[in-house]
Write an enzyme that holds these catalytic residues in place. Structure first.
Site, mmCIF file in Angstrom:
data_model
loop_
_atom_site.group_PDB
_atom_site.id
_atom_site.type_symbol
_atom_site.label_atom_id
_atom_site.label_comp_id
_atom_site.label_asym_id
_atom_site.label_seq_id
_atom_site.Cartn_x
_atom_site.Cartn_y
_atom_site.Cartn_z
ATOM 1 N N MET A 12 5.617 3.697 0.104
ATOM 2 C CA MET A 12 6.698 2.588 0.143
ATOM 3 C C MET A 12 7.574 2.613 -1.302
ATOM 4 O O MET A 12 8.584 2.502 -1.446
ATOM 5 C CB MET A 12 6.208 1.055 0.320
ATOM 6 C CG MET A 12 6.059 0.770 1.594
ATOM 7 S SD MET A 12 7.843 0.900 2.600
ATOM 8 C CE MET A 12 8.827 -0.185 1.443
ATOM 9 N N ASN A 123 6.395 -8.543 5.821
ATOM 10 C CA ASN A 123 7.383 -7.603 6.177
ATOM 11 C C ASN A 123 8.752 -7.992 5.700
ATOM 12 O O ASN A 123 9.086 -9.195 6.202
ATOM 13 C CB ASN A 123 7.381 -7.721 7.996
ATOM 14 C CG ASN A 123 7.994 -6.548 8.521
ATOM 15 O OD1 ASN A 123 9.302 -6.385 8.117
ATOM 16 N ND2 ASN A 123 7.595 -5.867 9.317
ATOM 17 N N MET A 124 9.220 -6.756 4.963
ATOM 18 C CA MET A 124 10.713 -7.247 4.483
ATOM 19 C C MET A 124 11.903 -6.988 5.387
ATOM 20 O O MET A 124 12.888 -6.889 4.968
ATOM 21 C CB MET A 124 10.824 -6.376 3.328
ATOM 22 C CG MET A 124 9.653 -6.735 2.189
ATOM 23 S SD MET A 124 10.150 -7.931 1.040
ATOM 24 C CE MET A 124 8.724 -8.487 0.082
ATOM 25 N N HIS A 154 0.497 0.934 14.164
ATOM 26 C CA HIS A 154 0.970 1.742 12.839
ATOM 27 C C HIS A 154 0.192 3.066 12.642
ATOM 28 O O HIS A 154 -0.826 3.314 13.233
ATOM 29 C CB HIS A 154 0.384 0.641 11.732
ATOM 30 C CG HIS A 154 1.085 -0.505 11.473
ATOM 31 N ND1 HIS A 154 1.201 -1.639 12.205
ATOM 32 C CD2 HIS A 154 2.437 -0.596 10.509
ATOM 33 C CE1 HIS A 154 1.851 -2.620 11.581
ATOM 34 N NE2 HIS A 154 2.791 -2.105 10.845
ATOM 35 N N LYS A 158 -3.162 3.242 7.612
ATOM 36 C CA LYS A 158 -2.951 1.717 7.303
ATOM 37 C C LYS A 158 -4.389 1.330 7.268
ATOM 38 O O LYS A 158 -5.345 1.775 7.918
ATOM 39 C CB LYS A 158 -2.359 1.153 8.163
ATOM 40 C CG LYS A 158 -2.105 -0.245 7.965
ATOM 41 C CD LYS A 158 -0.898 -1.144 8.833
ATOM 42 C CE LYS A 158 -1.060 -2.502 8.469
ATOM 43 N NZ LYS A 158 -0.485 -2.782 6.988
HETATM 44 P P1 NAD Z 1 0.319 3.693 -0.223
HETATM 45 O O1 NAD Z 1 -1.023 3.912 -0.250
HETATM 46 O O2 NAD Z 1 1.024 4.938 0.205
HETATM 47 O O3 NAD Z 1 0.886 3.417 -1.638
HETATM 48 C C1 NAD Z 1 0.232 2.371 -2.591
HETATM 49 C C2 NAD Z 1 0.450 2.800 -4.012
HETATM 50 O O4 NAD Z 1 0.000 1.763 -4.762
HETATM 51 C C3 NAD Z 1 -0.350 4.030 -4.143
HETATM 52 O O5 NAD Z 1 0.471 5.185 -4.961
HETATM 53 C C4 NAD Z 1 -1.229 3.669 -5.107
HETATM 54 O O6 NAD Z 1 -1.811 4.676 -6.221
HETATM 55 C C5 NAD Z 1 -0.607 2.604 -5.948
HETATM 56 N N1 NAD Z 1 -1.452 1.859 -6.763
HETATM 57 C C6 NAD Z 1 -2.648 1.261 -6.276
HETATM 58 N N2 NAD Z 1 -3.130 0.318 -7.418
HETATM 59 C C7 NAD Z 1 -2.379 0.176 -8.443
HETATM 60 C C8 NAD Z 1 -2.308 -0.013 -9.638
HETATM 61 N N3 NAD Z 1 -3.116 -0.856 -10.054
HETATM 62 N N4 NAD Z 1 -1.067 0.217 -10.476
HETATM 63 C C9 NAD Z 1 0.063 1.112 -9.963
HETATM 64 N N5 NAD Z 1 -0.229 1.579 -8.779
HETATM 65 C C10 NAD Z 1 -1.290 1.453 -8.093
HETATM 66 O O7 NAD Z 1 0.659 2.554 0.717
HETATM 67 P P2 NAD Z 1 1.916 2.248 1.502
HETATM 68 O O8 NAD Z 1 1.826 2.414 2.734
HETATM 69 O O9 NAD Z 1 3.022 2.239 0.533
HETATM 70 O O10 NAD Z 1 1.654 0.699 1.467
HETATM 71 C C11 NAD Z 1 1.409 -0.308 0.264
HETATM 72 C C12 NAD Z 1 1.194 -1.731 0.864
HETATM 73 O O11 NAD Z 1 2.550 -2.304 1.268
HETATM 74 C C13 NAD Z 1 0.293 -1.941 1.836
HETATM 75 O O12 NAD Z 1 -0.374 -3.224 1.747
HETATM 76 C C14 NAD Z 1 1.051 -2.174 2.979
HETATM 77 O O13 NAD Z 1 0.586 -2.553 4.242
HETATM 78 C C15 NAD Z 1 2.210 -2.882 2.522
HETATM 79 N N6 NAD Z 1 3.593 -2.406 3.274
HETATM 80 C C16 NAD Z 1 4.470 -3.859 3.566
HETATM 81 C C17 NAD Z 1 5.574 -3.678 4.041
HETATM 82 C C18 NAD Z 1 6.494 -4.877 3.948
HETATM 83 O O14 NAD Z 1 7.566 -4.784 4.243
HETATM 84 N N7 NAD Z 1 6.043 -6.177 3.424
HETATM 85 C C19 NAD Z 1 6.072 -2.593 4.552
HETATM 86 C C20 NAD Z 1 5.138 -1.242 4.557
HETATM 87 C C21 NAD Z 1 4.005 -1.408 3.971
#
Ligand code: NAD
Length: 266
Positions: A12, A123-124, A154, A158
């Protein structure tokens, strides 16, 4: 308006960097990653294949929150809670998409939101937020003879289940019915479970491949079934919603807001 991205090298995070760079009227203030990440020190624009942006991936979130009007956070629960405290200290808008928070971590977000504007949504996407409103309405109209089941799928990477969106849909259904979700939910079934209790809200979780996010809420009675479905085919929808939330939050008083507030659906 200056927008920063924590976790900027994640699935993301990269979409968010692209979205901020492509949006008029906003400026990318920076991005952070975990210490030790291969992305640290790289140009943020080059990281996402958009050409040099002149901003490097850092590791200091405090500096990023201090120099931004809003920071978007799709990272991990423990990191997000620490970021919320920094956002409150810096009076910076914090847009949170991270899912899988515990009840204690959710409380920490509420505490931080007494000092700054936090927009938090599992979810945005516009479509899912419309679905949330529809599910609440349908649940209000149908009595508990209609069994509510929520099915989600998913991608294989995930880490939390059921998804934050599925739980959000469950909360919307429970609200429509005037009950508390955690008193009626069944988050998984296995073995000799016995017959389905009336009024239960059930969840089923599928994982596999590269599925961005599918959710269906089923209302099943004897003789008919209503199914409401949303399918996301690109993460762009989440990134677009998050940038819209950041712009909406600019100048808002402290509080914990949802995408339904941002979209005017409340
Ligand atoms: P991902 O693992 O690809 O990305 C997470 C990133 O955060 C990684 O690059 C990781 O290194 C980084 N990270 C972790 N701890 C950190 C810190 N302390 N400082 C800086 N960076 C840090 O995961 P993703 O698929 O991108 O999903 C991330 C989150 O977003 C999950 O919880 C997922 O469920 C959520 N998500 C939400 C929505 C929404 O619409 N709300 C949509 C998609 C995903």
């Amino acid at each position: 308006m200056k927008i920063g991205i924590v976790g900027c090298a994640g699935r993301m995070g990269r979409m968010l960097v692209q979205e901020v760079l492509a949006t008029e009227g906003v400026e990318l203030s920076g991005g952070t990653e975990r210490k030790g990440s291969d992305a640290v020190g790289r140009d943020l624009g080059e990281l996402v294949g958009a050409g040099a942006a002149g901003v490097l991936v850092g590791t200091d979130p405090h500096e990023l929150f201090r120099s931004s009007d809003a920071v978007i956070d799709f990272t991990a629960p423990a990191a997000t809670v620490q970021h919320a405290a920094l956002a409150a200290d810096c009076r910076c808008v914090h847009v949170i998409g991270t899912t899988g928070l515990t009840a204690e971590q959710e409380q920490e977000l509420r505490d931080a939101a007494s000092r700054t504007a936090i927009i938090w949504a599992p979810n945005m996407s516009l479509g899912v937020n419309i679905l949330l409103a529809a599910v609440e309405q349908v649940a209000r109209a149908l009595d508990p003879d209609y069994d509510i089941e929520i099915v989600e799928m998913h991608h294989r990477h995930k880490v939390d289940a059921p998804s934050g969106t599925a739980l959000g849909l469950g909360r919307a259904a429970a609200k429509g019915r005037g009950v508390a979700l955690d008193e009626v939910w069944c988050k998984a079934r296995d073995g000799l479970t016995g017959a389905r209790p009336r009024g239960e809200i059930g969840f089923a979780t599928l994982r596999g491949g590269d599925v961005v996010g599918d959710h269906t809420v089923i209302f099943a009675a004897e003789g008919e079934r209503v199914e409401l479905t949303h399918k996301a085919s690109s993460r762009t929808v989440f990134a677009r919603g998050a940038v819209r939330a950041a712009r909406w939050g600019h100048g808002k008083p402290p509080g914990l807001y949802s995408m339904r507030d941002v979209l005017g659906l409340e």
